[in-house]
Design a protein around this motif. Structure first.
Motif: not given
Lengths: 544, 334
Positions: A340, A344-345, A370-371, B293, B296-300
């Motif tokens: 969660n 994805d990140t 998204s994931t 998350t 919606q993709r979060h960018v590191n």
């Protein structure tokens, strides 16, 4: 169960929340048997290529650290302060109001003040002040600063492995300071100089090589599921054909390997298999298991962010290789925090997958668009809501069920009502534990974050006390005899906890309950549940 | 035994005496009335801004909100949009409740081991009451003081004053905020002193700001109700400071300088202390991010490639066993 554990009543009377006479910085840490886990096996550390692999023990005076270990910790700390705003803010803003103190299950169960979340964080904060703040450098101890010494390091190690990263304290903190975050960073630092525990390092090494924590090799993984096929046939008369590593399947299924390995998780695993078979027969549902991505859990999360990413990468890699549309995930706690809030990140974007849609109900799982990974409780709740499962809840009539929210799905995701909905549809007797002990205020099983070893049983029984105490209250009030959960570590950790504190209560996964109620196409008249125990007499039987 | 609070108390008394002696004996009005305030404000601004920038410069690699309610899930499952927000609007409401009414602290419970056999949790409201009372009283008091720095005094401040002295007690009229402020501070201090767990975790840095604030409140109350000072002259001094035309009116009493000096100490100390929770609470990643998350993709920003164990390597390790077990393989045996 460890033999030298006192009787439960004695354990309770020994808990003392009085604070010591000496200030905490002057109270030496004694590394006590039963409270810590064994040091990591050097082979596992080597497999992962992590630093300072060697044989060592926490009770040794010499921990065989690299000569410049202080410098490594200092630089590692600095780097993490830049990389994680969470750490930097949490190091600075605590006002020591004490709201978190009695929210920690380990503090409640041990009475050790260094298990108060605020003090656990102060262990790091004191060094942070000394190394990184002007006022700490200037005023030293008066500003709550102290130098990093070997004793401080040992104290870090001891207490950072007495935190299960459950985040309960962070619900109550007025600034949201999350001890899980502090423990995660602290353990990451310890790993830089080779201070891990074997219960984490070895599963991680296994998972890296064989795809799962238990080190089950592909052929053995298939064998184990084949055993379940036989067991299920015995109970239901229905023959299943699970598929493995199959390219072109619609959906990839990933669950913690604990469910494949040990009771009562195995019954949950059978539950998944039966559900998938049911859906295949009725609706042509097409799903595959993977032996490569055969672990939902991620003990890398308890090692470092990097290790977490290394293990988690297999999920998307395997989904891509097999060409599935999306991923369905089994019942697990920290697995779902990783999926969660991190997956994805770390390893996304999953642009090779499709936005998940249930092929049976047509429901779009918007919350996973998204994931592209859906929790099986969401999936099953949706099936039941759309009346797609034929269920006979009477088969669970002998159970009086309560539900344990696992920490991570509760506080790192918010999966609260989906499993409850499913339970209420597959069983008739459901009772909630007291409000302060469920949902976002749920108590940890006491063994999360890699602490479910055998040698630290006293710690586990202490940490699990608040959970057990709440179970006892519904057991006494409503006769509850079954504790349901959606976490593989729970299924491993709660049975000994119940045996110790509330022996009348057993533990089950959600999909074991589902499978017992599920009327399979072509099944024979079931006389036992998946555990081989007699089913309760149904009303029809009683009439005869 | 507990010397931490004694040190802090002595320090605040010393500051008090320093200002008194400085003004009364050494005649350092210019130092305490002009130089110290400017230096203190400069330190405050510099320290506060650098601290915030320091935090802001650190990355937020992952979205890690603490979810305190039902997630956004299937359409028919009711989401808790505030405690588990999935949108910015939800986060704004969550943060507003957190900052304005201390929502998390409101949840506070107290654990007790009942008769040594049963754990009981009860709602513990007093810390929340004390904290909220202090912060709001402090806010009202500070806002009220803007009348000394503005000419003409803006209308809202006059209204605030009128509300604050609503009960029309005493002469001059008693401001409730001042009384609440002092009472809340005393409660927070006594709690820290007498609750064993809280005393155990307390540092000198926890007592010092309490004493300092008590000192400020006391000197303020003394000045308004007891040792009266020339309030018109005090305003003249304050206006001089904000208009950068500093002056020292002769009729300002030493109690004013003491009050001002303690405030200056607070300002200079603020950015380097736990008081920065005022700024930090806005930046806390467990509260100010949406739990979205999976949507919606979060960018590191510092995400880097890592060494993984690929499927090819895995199959190389186990190919024969896989073939034997009837598992599909990508590469046949050579």
């Amino acid at each position: 169960m460890a033999e030298d554990l006192p009787k439960a009543e004695e354990f309770l009377t020994n808990i003392d929340h009085k604070v010591p006479d000496t200030a905490w910085m002057d109270t030496p840490t004694e590394i006590r048997k039963g409270m810590y886990c064994y040091a990591s096996n050097p082979k596992s550390v080597e497999t992962l290529g992590l630093p300072n692999a060697r044989k060592w023990s926490a009770t040794d005076d010499d921990w065989q650290l690299p000569e410049n270990w202080q410098e490594i910790i200092h630089n590692g700390f600095k780097e993490r302060l830049e990389r994680f705003r969470s750490l930097k803010v949490f190091m600075d803003i605590c006002v020591r109001c004490g709201a978190c103190a009695d929210k920690c299950h380990f503090y409640i169960g041990t009475g050790d003040p260094k298990n108060m979340p605020v003090l656990r964080a102060e262990l790091l904060r004191s060094v942070y002040r000394n190394d990184f703040t002007k006022i700490g450098k200037l005023l030293g101890r008066a500003a709550g600063a102290r130098k990093m010494t070997l004793d401080v390091l040992k104290e870090w190690w001891y207490y950072l492995f007495q935190c299960s990263e459950c985040r309960r304290c962070s619900v109550f903190c007025p600034y949201g300071i999350d001890t899980a975050e502090i423990t995660i960073m602290g353990r990451e630092l310890l790993n830089l100089i080779g201070l891990n525990i074997d219960w984490i390092a070895t599963p991680v090494a296994n998972c890296f090589r064989t795809g799962n924590h238990l080190g089950i090799q592909p052929h053995a993984f298939k064998d184990m599921l084949d055993f379940f096929v036989e067991d299920i046939e015995e109970v239901t008369g229905v023959q299943l054909e699970p598929s493995f590593n199959r390219k072109g399947a619609d959906i990839l299924f990933i669950t913690p390997s604990g469910d494949v390995f040990a009771d009562p998780g195995t019954y949950t695993c059978m539950g998944y298999m039966m559900l998938f078979h049911y859906l295949k027969e009725k609706y042509g549902f097409d799903i595959t298991w993977s032996t490569y991505a055969s672990e939902g859990g991620n003990f890398g999360f308890f090692t470092s962010h990097e290790t977490m990413k290394r293990l988690n990468a297999k999920m998307y890699a395997e989904a891509k290789r097999l060409g599935v549309k999306w991923i369905l995930g089994g019942e697990c706690g920290h697995m779902w925090r990783v999926i969660n809030q991190y997956m994805d990140t770390m390893n996304g974007p999953a642009d090779f997958l499709e936005e998940p849609v249930s092929p049976i109900t047509g429901t779009k799982f918007e919350n996973a668009k998204s994931t592209k990974m859906v929790h099986i409780a969401e999936f099953t709740a949706d099936l039941i809501k759309h009346n797609k499962l034929e269920l006979d809840p009477r088969r669970n009539d002998h159970l009086k069920i309560t539900y344990h929210d696992s920490c991570n799905p509760a506080r790192g995701m918010g999966l609260l009502d989906e499993p409850r909905y499913v339970i209420k549809k597959v069983a008739k007797h459901f009772y909630e534990m007291p409000a302060n002990t469920i949902r976002e205020q749920t108590f940890c099983c006491g063994s999360g974050a890699g602490l479910n070893a055998g040698e630290n049983m006293e710690l586990r029984m202490a940490g699990g006390l608040p959970r057990a105490n709440a179970v006892r209250s519904v057991h006494e009030k409503h006769g509850v005899n079954m504790l349901a959960c959606v976490c593989a570590i729970d299924r491993a950790a709660l049975p000994p906890l119940m045996e110790y504190w509330v022996p009348e209560v057993d533990v089950t996964g959600l999909h074991e309950l589902v499978a017992n109620a599920l009327i399979m196409p072509g099944e024979n008249d079931r006389t036992t549940d998946l555990r081989g125990e007699d089913l309760p007499e149904t009303e029809d039987d009683a009439d005869e | 035994m507990n010397v931490k609070y004694l040190y802090s108390l002595i320090l605040v008394i010393a500051l008090f005496l320093m200002a008194y002696a400085g003004v009364e004996m050494a005649g350092l009005q210019i130092v305490f009335g002009i130089i110290v305030p400017y230096v203190a404000v400069a330190i405050f601004l510099w320290g506060f801004i650098s601290k915030i920038l320091g935090w802001a410069n650190s990355a937020v690699p992952f979205r890690i909100p603490t979810t305190s309610g039902q997630q956004k899930s299937l359409d028919w499952i009711k989401q808790n949009k505030i405690d588990n927000p999935s949108t910015t609007a939800g986060v704004v409401v969550r943060m507003a409740l957190e900052i304005l009414v201390f929502r998390s602290l409101f949840r506070n419970t107290k654990m007790a081991l009942h008769k040594g056999v049963k754990l009981i949790y009860s709602w513990e409201i007093w810390l929340w009451v004390g904290a909220l009372a202090f912060h709001w009283a402090f806010f009202v008091t500070v806002t009220r003081h803007l009348r000394f720095f503005t000419d003409p005094v803006p209308f809202p401040i006059t209204i605030l004053e009128n509300v604050d002295s609503f009960f029309q007690v005493g002469l001059p009229l008693v401001f409730q905020s001042g009384v609440v402020l002092l009472a809340a501070l005393l409660f927070l201090f006594l709690r820290r002193l007498f609750e064993p767990q809280v005393r155990y975790i307390s540092l000198a840095a926890d007592y010092f700001p309490l004493f300092l604030l008590i000192g400020i409140a006391l000197s303020g109350i003394l000045m308004r109700y007891f040792i009266k000072t020339d309030i018109v002259a005090a305003k003249e001094l304050a206006m001089g400071l904000v208009t950068f035309k500093p002056c020292i009116p002769e009729t300002v009493g030493s109690i004013f300088y003491i009050h001002l000096f303690l405030v200056c100490t607070l300002l200079a100390y603020f950015p380097y202390s736990k008081l920065m929770h005022f700024g930090g609470v806005f930046l806390s990643p467990t509260r100010n991010l949406a739990n979205n998350t999976r949507m919606q993709r979060h960018v590191n920003p510092w995400n880097y490639p890592v060494k993984t164990h690929t499927y090819e390597e895995y199959e190389d390790d186990f190919r024969e066993k896989m073939i034997e077990a009837g598992l599909p393989v990508d590469k046949d045996k050579e």
